[in-house]
Design an enzyme around this catalytic site. Sequence first.
Site, PDB file in Angstrom:
ATOM      1  N   ILE A   1       0.828  -1.228   0.000  1.00  0.00           N
ATOM      2  CA  ILE A   1       0.000   0.000   0.000  1.00  0.00           C
ATOM      3  C   ILE A   1       0.854   1.267   0.000  1.00  0.00           C
ATOM      4  CG2 ILE A   1      -2.138  -0.955   0.974  1.00  0.00           C
ATOM      5  CD1 ILE A   1      -1.156   0.280   3.708  1.00  0.00           C
TER       6      ILE A   1
ATOM      7  N   SER B   1      -0.012  -5.602  12.674  1.00  0.00           N
ATOM      8  CA  SER B   1      -1.064  -5.662  13.695  1.00  0.00           C
ATOM      9  C   SER B   1      -0.651  -6.275  15.030  1.00  0.00           C
ATOM     10  CB  SER B   1      -2.255  -6.451  13.134  1.00  0.00           C
ATOM     11  OG  SER B   1      -1.900  -7.812  12.992  1.00  0.00           O
TER      12      SER B   1
ATOM     13  N   THR C   1      -8.673   0.116  15.551  1.00  0.00           N
ATOM     14  CA  THR C   1      -8.728  -0.683  16.778  1.00  0.00           C
ATOM     15  C   THR C   1      -9.145   0.162  17.979  1.00  0.00           C
ATOM     16  OG1 THR C   1      -7.249  -1.751  18.370  1.00  0.00           O
ATOM     17  CG2 THR C   1      -6.220  -0.266  16.850  1.00  0.00           C
ATOM     18  N   ASP C   2      -9.689  -0.504  19.004  1.00  0.00           N
ATOM     19  CA  ASP C   2      -9.998   0.212  20.249  1.00  0.00           C
ATOM     20  C   ASP C   2      -8.725   0.537  21.024  1.00  0.00           C
ATOM     21  OD1 ASP C   2      -9.343  -2.360  21.075  1.00  0.00           O
ATOM     22  OD2 ASP C   2     -11.027  -2.579  22.457  1.00  0.00           O
ATOM     23  N   GLU C   3      -7.578  -0.046  20.598  1.00  0.00           N
ATOM     24  CA  GLU C   3      -6.333   0.214  21.337  1.00  0.00           C
ATOM     25  C   GLU C   3      -5.885   1.670  21.221  1.00  0.00           C
ATOM     26  OE1 GLU C   3      -3.319  -2.823  21.222  1.00  0.00           O
ATOM     27  OE2 GLU C   3      -4.772  -4.329  20.605  1.00  0.00           O
TER      28      GLU C   3
ATOM     29  N   TYR D   1       2.308   0.053  18.089  1.00  0.00           N
ATOM     30  CA  TYR D   1       1.200  -0.369  17.221  1.00  0.00           C
ATOM     31  C   TYR D   1       0.018   0.590  17.366  1.00  0.00           C
ATOM     32  CZ  TYR D   1      -3.153  -2.799  16.034  1.00  0.00           C
ATOM     33  OH  TYR D   1      -4.398  -3.095  15.545  1.00  0.00           O
TER      34      TYR D   1
ATOM     35  N   LYS E   1      -1.687   3.240  14.670  1.00  0.00           N
ATOM     36  CA  LYS E   1      -3.091   3.182  14.244  1.00  0.00           C
ATOM     37  C   LYS E   1      -3.794   4.504  14.580  1.00  0.00           C
ATOM     38  CE  LYS E   1      -5.162   0.253  12.647  1.00  0.00           C
ATOM     39  NZ  LYS E   1      -5.388  -0.168  11.239  1.00  0.00           N
TER      40      LYS E   1
ATOM     41  N   VAL F   1       1.491 -16.864  29.548  1.00  0.00           N
ATOM     42  CA  VAL F   1       0.487 -15.871  29.962  1.00  0.00           C
ATOM     43  C   VAL F   1       1.263 -14.690  30.534  1.00  0.00           C
ATOM     44  CG1 VAL F   1      -1.399 -15.393  31.576  1.00  0.00           C
ATOM     45  CG2 VAL F   1      -1.256 -17.628  30.454  1.00  0.00           C
TER      46      VAL F   1
ATOM     47  N   PRO G   1       5.984  -4.726  28.202  1.00  0.00           N
ATOM     48  CA  PRO G   1       6.090  -3.328  28.637  1.00  0.00           C
ATOM     49  C   PRO G   1       4.902  -2.502  28.145  1.00  0.00           C
ATOM     50  CG  PRO G   1       7.883  -3.915  27.095  1.00  0.00           C
ATOM     51  CD  PRO G   1       7.073  -5.163  27.328  1.00  0.00           C
TER      52      PRO G   1
END
Length: 355
Positions: free
Chosen positions: A59, A84, A133-135, A159, A163, A215, A294
């Site tokens: 792109i 992403s 994104t909601d981030e 990231y 965005k 985790v 982090p």
Amino acid sequence: MKFIITGGAGFIGSAVVRYIIEETEHHVLVIDKLTYAGNLESLDEVSKNNRFNFRQVDICDRKAIDNILNDFKPDIIMHLAAESHVDRSIDNPSVFIETNIIGTYTLLESALTYWHSLEKDKKNNFRFHHISTDEVYGDLHGTNDLFTERTPYSPSSPYSASKASSDHLVRAWYRTFGLPTIITNCSNNYGPYHFPEKLIPLTILNAIEGKPLPVYGNGQQIRDWLYVEDHARALYLVATKAIVGETYNIGGHNEQKNIDVVNIICDLLEELVQIKPNGVNHYKDLITYVTDRPGHDQRYAIDASKIYKDLGWQPQETFKSGMRKTVQWYLDHKSWCEHIKDGTYISSRQGIIKK
Ligand code: NAD
């Protein structure tokens, strides 16, 4: 109508392509660079349809994008191409700046030139739908508050910052140049064709191979999970029905702690895969807490009432039904997982291709 879908060989993009080809009569042209995250096998179900087309293009390549827009003459561009994965953005932010910011800028410029060239009707109906994104909102620390379309931006990772930057560019091209844009900000997706570096597919595949289930921190981080096919339906609705200049939050009304998600997968595997890897008595014994990421966001939760009120969208899948489908899909598609991890894909004409 004719849709261009950038990032259509990725996780969410391929779900959108499958939805449009299978559920509508529209034409789709996918633009995808085929990075490590893109795989043509994710489009196998639609690749033989004569309303489907694919171009392997970056792109950021303005000339190639200009040529595609002028030749294909889209009515709607749905922009999903992006880097992403948050962990990768911490290790190597530069490609996130390149694709998510410069790539979005390049597409906006190309789309604006193309839009100016259109005749009145086609110009009035054209849409540039930016998928985000909601981030971008950062994180929530209370237990009841939710992200709305008016929540101020406060991204935490390279990231989410890239965005957020792309969202700002899209709004500026609407406000300043009049390009007919729409933005959606969605919570975490899960479902088939998800690259196995993300929590849910990684946990499923590691568990059946008897590997540790990592985790982060104490596993108490909360995410609002949405089944990817519900997201694809929402995106199509927004792209075709939303008013220009609008923003919609999309979420699953489904908050889960990371550790609970891992436990649910282990419970499903106990039921679905009873012959366990050597040395494994219970899948949960593989859970391994690792040093936290982090800047890790604590909680995301979406208020999706606006898209319900304006467009009547709500998720159809429950977390229980969606997770069962997802785990079963990964058990049934081990070759897709192997190919996407080693960077190959199967072409029906040319056999195995290495990207
Ligand atoms: P993904 O990483 O699975 O797919 C991204 C696709 O973009 C890949 O096919 C890749 O090859 C392609 N791509 C990357 N760089 C490119 C470039 N320079 N030119 C052309 N193509 C390129 O991502 P995803 O999870 O499907 O996410 C799609 C979009 O949705 C992203 O914009 C992401 O920010 C957003 N989003 C994702 C989630 C989620 O939970 N996955 C949630 C909300 C929003």
